[in-house]
Design an enzyme around this catalytic site. Structure first.
Site, mmCIF file in Angstrom:
data_model
loop_
_atom_site.group_PDB
_atom_site.id
_atom_site.type_symbol
_atom_site.label_atom_id
_atom_site.label_comp_id
_atom_site.label_asym_id
_atom_site.label_seq_id
_atom_site.Cartn_x
_atom_site.Cartn_y
_atom_site.Cartn_z
ATOM 1 N N ASP A 187 0.827 -1.203 0.000
ATOM 2 C CA ASP A 187 0.000 0.000 0.000
ATOM 3 C C ASP A 187 0.868 1.262 0.000
ATOM 4 O O ASP A 187 1.845 1.343 0.758
ATOM 5 C CB ASP A 187 -0.870 -0.014 1.270
ATOM 6 C CG ASP A 187 -1.794 1.187 1.361
ATOM 7 O OD1 ASP A 187 -2.794 1.204 0.626
ATOM 8 O OD2 ASP A 187 -1.509 2.097 2.165
ATOM 9 N N GLU A 237 13.738 -14.575 0.176
ATOM 10 C CA GLU A 237 14.198 -15.548 1.180
ATOM 11 C C GLU A 237 13.296 -16.784 1.181
ATOM 12 O O GLU A 237 13.679 -17.846 1.648
ATOM 13 C CB GLU A 237 14.138 -14.942 2.603
ATOM 14 C CG GLU A 237 15.168 -13.883 2.897
ATOM 15 C CD GLU A 237 14.845 -13.131 4.209
ATOM 16 O OE1 GLU A 237 14.051 -13.635 5.031
ATOM 17 O OE2 GLU A 237 15.401 -12.019 4.384
HETATM 18 C C1 GLC Z 1 -4.029 3.345 -0.437
HETATM 19 C C2 GLC Z 1 -5.299 2.528 -0.326
HETATM 20 C C3 GLC Z 1 -6.401 3.419 0.142
HETATM 21 C C4 GLC Z 1 -6.033 3.949 1.512
HETATM 22 C C5 GLC Z 1 -4.670 4.644 1.475
HETATM 23 C C6 GLC Z 1 -4.153 4.845 2.857
HETATM 24 O O1 GLC Z 1 -4.133 4.320 -1.414
HETATM 25 O O2 GLC Z 1 -5.572 1.903 -1.548
HETATM 26 O O3 GLC Z 1 -7.622 2.744 0.193
HETATM 27 O O4 GLC Z 1 -6.992 4.840 1.952
HETATM 28 O O5 GLC Z 1 -3.698 3.889 0.798
HETATM 29 O O6 GLC Z 1 -3.718 3.631 3.381
#
Ligand code: GLC
Ligand code: MG
Length: 531
Positions: free
Chosen positions: A201, A256
């Protein structure tokens, strides 16, 4: 295809767990629910599932605010449920990826609770704390995602902390080696438990400039059209060189555990910057997301040109990726209309590279309007008009009151339109969006040229985008997509061009012979097997 990896051949299906299937009637989807619906995914023909976060979380950002990276939130079930799901998925030949949120934790994470308690706390430096500028203002001019200062004042200890997203999502300090180790260990924890990889993310905002240099203004900012943070050029707090180095370390950790674990990463950057995350092709992130199709003008020349530039920019050994939808973007059928969404599905599943398919796109789901007063997504309140609830509504499995999703009250509305698009109603309909997806996925699986064959642009003629996929054995396929709504004709390339239609977005054309030229209806796409 012999030397390709599963994630290169396969199609990755994104599950938004809150909205996939609810097993216990609380209106929120959960892990036993996903387990109960795994047969849908194998029947559909995808190869892997990526689950948006299922870890303990106060749910301010519906799971993207994690308070324990190695647990399971009770709303989704238990660790046993997750183990069972992974075992059942593996037994069906489906891989399982988790969502890993390294940039920030929840403010309820014990690390932040400690960090916030005192400047002398051993965890203080695990987050990004800074004094005000001499004038009392924030330490730099950096903006967070929703457009105000990225620095949040904290009265308790008289310093600012840095956060790109919500106040309750403080950014971790990835310059601190202890943070690096603790976070990389959470990857190891899941890899050892059999997880096949991760979607990382918000990787692009992992590290910020240590000198806190101010960002310059963005001269081409379009007020009201662009996201508010775009009024400055985020050169000092986004896509820093340190982030790319850390991405290499993340890759080393998954390596790993063998060579079949994979990292996907959310970047949201222009082409030249995305491709840098591949490293030299074998040492970076295997699949940096390519979000171009989420926002591009739906124009044959524009898309054809982008595909050419993207493929040319990839380092040797790098594998492409395409994304048509996700939980942060209006649904493709809403953006392009239902007829063009079928053409888009054909594009997604016939371009070279790994496609990711967002849950519900196989049903042609559309955004479900949620009135501002009832919006649950915090972004809906911070940037009016940009809430993400509409694309996160529950999967409709049948036409019943809870749409087969829940016996209770769904956390977001199913919507009458999407209820009518339910799985049961589409399953046996040869003309349905679901059947089109299933047939495209089948064709891909049976056709090495569509997976690993060369991509040869045939050119753009008006609204028609056409390309060949060809494998070294001489097998050649023509994909012709009419991105417009008027009929069109395409001269089929080659000396004595001939073949037959393997699949059309418009039912009833399969098997039709093609010679010399190809007539396309408005909003029609075809895959032709050439002789
Ligand atoms: C990314 C996710 C989103 C979230 C953001 C903060 O963009 O896809 O849904 O709100 O990160 O984690
Ligand atoms: Mg539930």
């Amino acid at each position: 295809m012999g030397d390709t990896n599963w994630w290169q051949r396969g199609v990755i299906y994104q599950i938004y767990p809150r909205s996939f299937m609810d097993s216990d009637g609380d209106g929120v989807g959960d892990l036993p629910g996903i387990l109960a619906r795994l047969d849908h995914l194998t029947w559909l023909g995808v190869d892997a599932i990526w689950l948006s976060p299922v870890h303990p979380s106060p749910m301010d950002d519906f799971g993207y605010d994690i308070s324990d990276y190695t647990g399971v939130d009770p709303v989704f079930g238990t660790m046993d449920d997750l183990d069972r799901l992974v075992a059942a998925a593996h037994a069906r030949g489906l891989r399982v990826l988790l969502d890993w949120v390294p940039n920030h934790t929840s403010d309820q994470h014990p690390w932040f609770v400690a960090s916030r308690s005192s400047p002398a706390d051993p965890k203080r430096d695990w987050y990004v704390w800074r004094d005000p500028r001499p004038d009392g203002g924030p330490p730099s001019n950096w903006l967070r995602y929703v457009g105000d200062s990225a620095w949040r004042w904290d009265d308790r200890t008289g310093q600012y902390y840095y956060r790109v997203f919500l106040d309750s999502q403080p950014d971790l300090n990835w310059r601190n080696p202890a943070v690096q180790e603790a976070m990389l260990d959470t990857l190891r924890f899941w890899l050892a438990r059999g997880i096949d990889g991760f979607r990382i993310d918000a990787l692009v905002v992992l590290v910020e400039d240590d000198q806190l240099r101010d960002n310059p203004p963005n001269p081409s900012y379009r007020q009201g059209r662009d996201f508010p943070y775009m009024r400055e050029l985020s050169v000092w707090n986004v896509d820093r060189p340190e982030t790319r180095e850390l991405a290499d370390r993340m890759r080393k950790v998954v390596d790993e555990f063998g060579d079949d674990r994979v990292l996907l990463a959310e970047l949201g950057l222009p082409l030249e910057q995305i491709v840098a995350y591949y490293g030299s092709g074998s040492d970076g992130i295997q699949v940096p997301f390519n979000f171009e199709l989420l926002t591009t003008a739906w124009d044959a020349r524009v898309i054809g040109g982008y595909v050419d530039r993207y493929l040319a920019a990839l380092p040797a050994g790098a594998w492409p990726n395409w994304v048509l939808g996700n939980h942060d973007t209006p649904r493709v059928a809403t953006r392009l209309g239902p007829a063009q969404a079928r053409v888009a599905a054909m594009l997604l599943l016939t371009l070279p590279g790994t496609p990711t398919l967002y849950q519900g796109e196989e049903l042609g789901l559309e955004d479900v309007p949620v009135p501002p007063g009832q919006a649950l997504d915090p972004i809906a309140h911070l940037v009016p008009g940009r809430g993400r609830d509409p694309e996160r509504t529950p999967m409709p499995w049948d036409g019943g009151p809870g749409a087969g999703f829940t016996t209770g009250r769904p956390w977001l509305p199913v919507g009458d339109g999407n209820r009518a698009r339910n799985l049961a109603a589409q399953r046996d309909d040869p003309a349905s969006m679901l059947t089109l997806h299933r047939r495209l996925l089948q064709l891909r699986r049976q056709t090495p040229a569509l997976v690993a064959g060369a991509y040869v642009p045939v050119g753009v003629d008006g609204d028609v985008l056409a390309y060949l996929r060809a494998d070294p054995g001489g097998d050649r396929w023509l994909v012709a997509l009419n991105l417009g709504s008027s009929p069109a004709r395409l001269a089929v390339p080659g000396p004595s061009p001939a073949g037959r239609v393997a699949l059309s977005t418009h039912p009833g054309r399969d098997g039709q012979p093609v010679a010399g030229s190809l007539e396309l209806d408005g909003d029609e796409g075809v895959v032709v097997q050439l002789d």
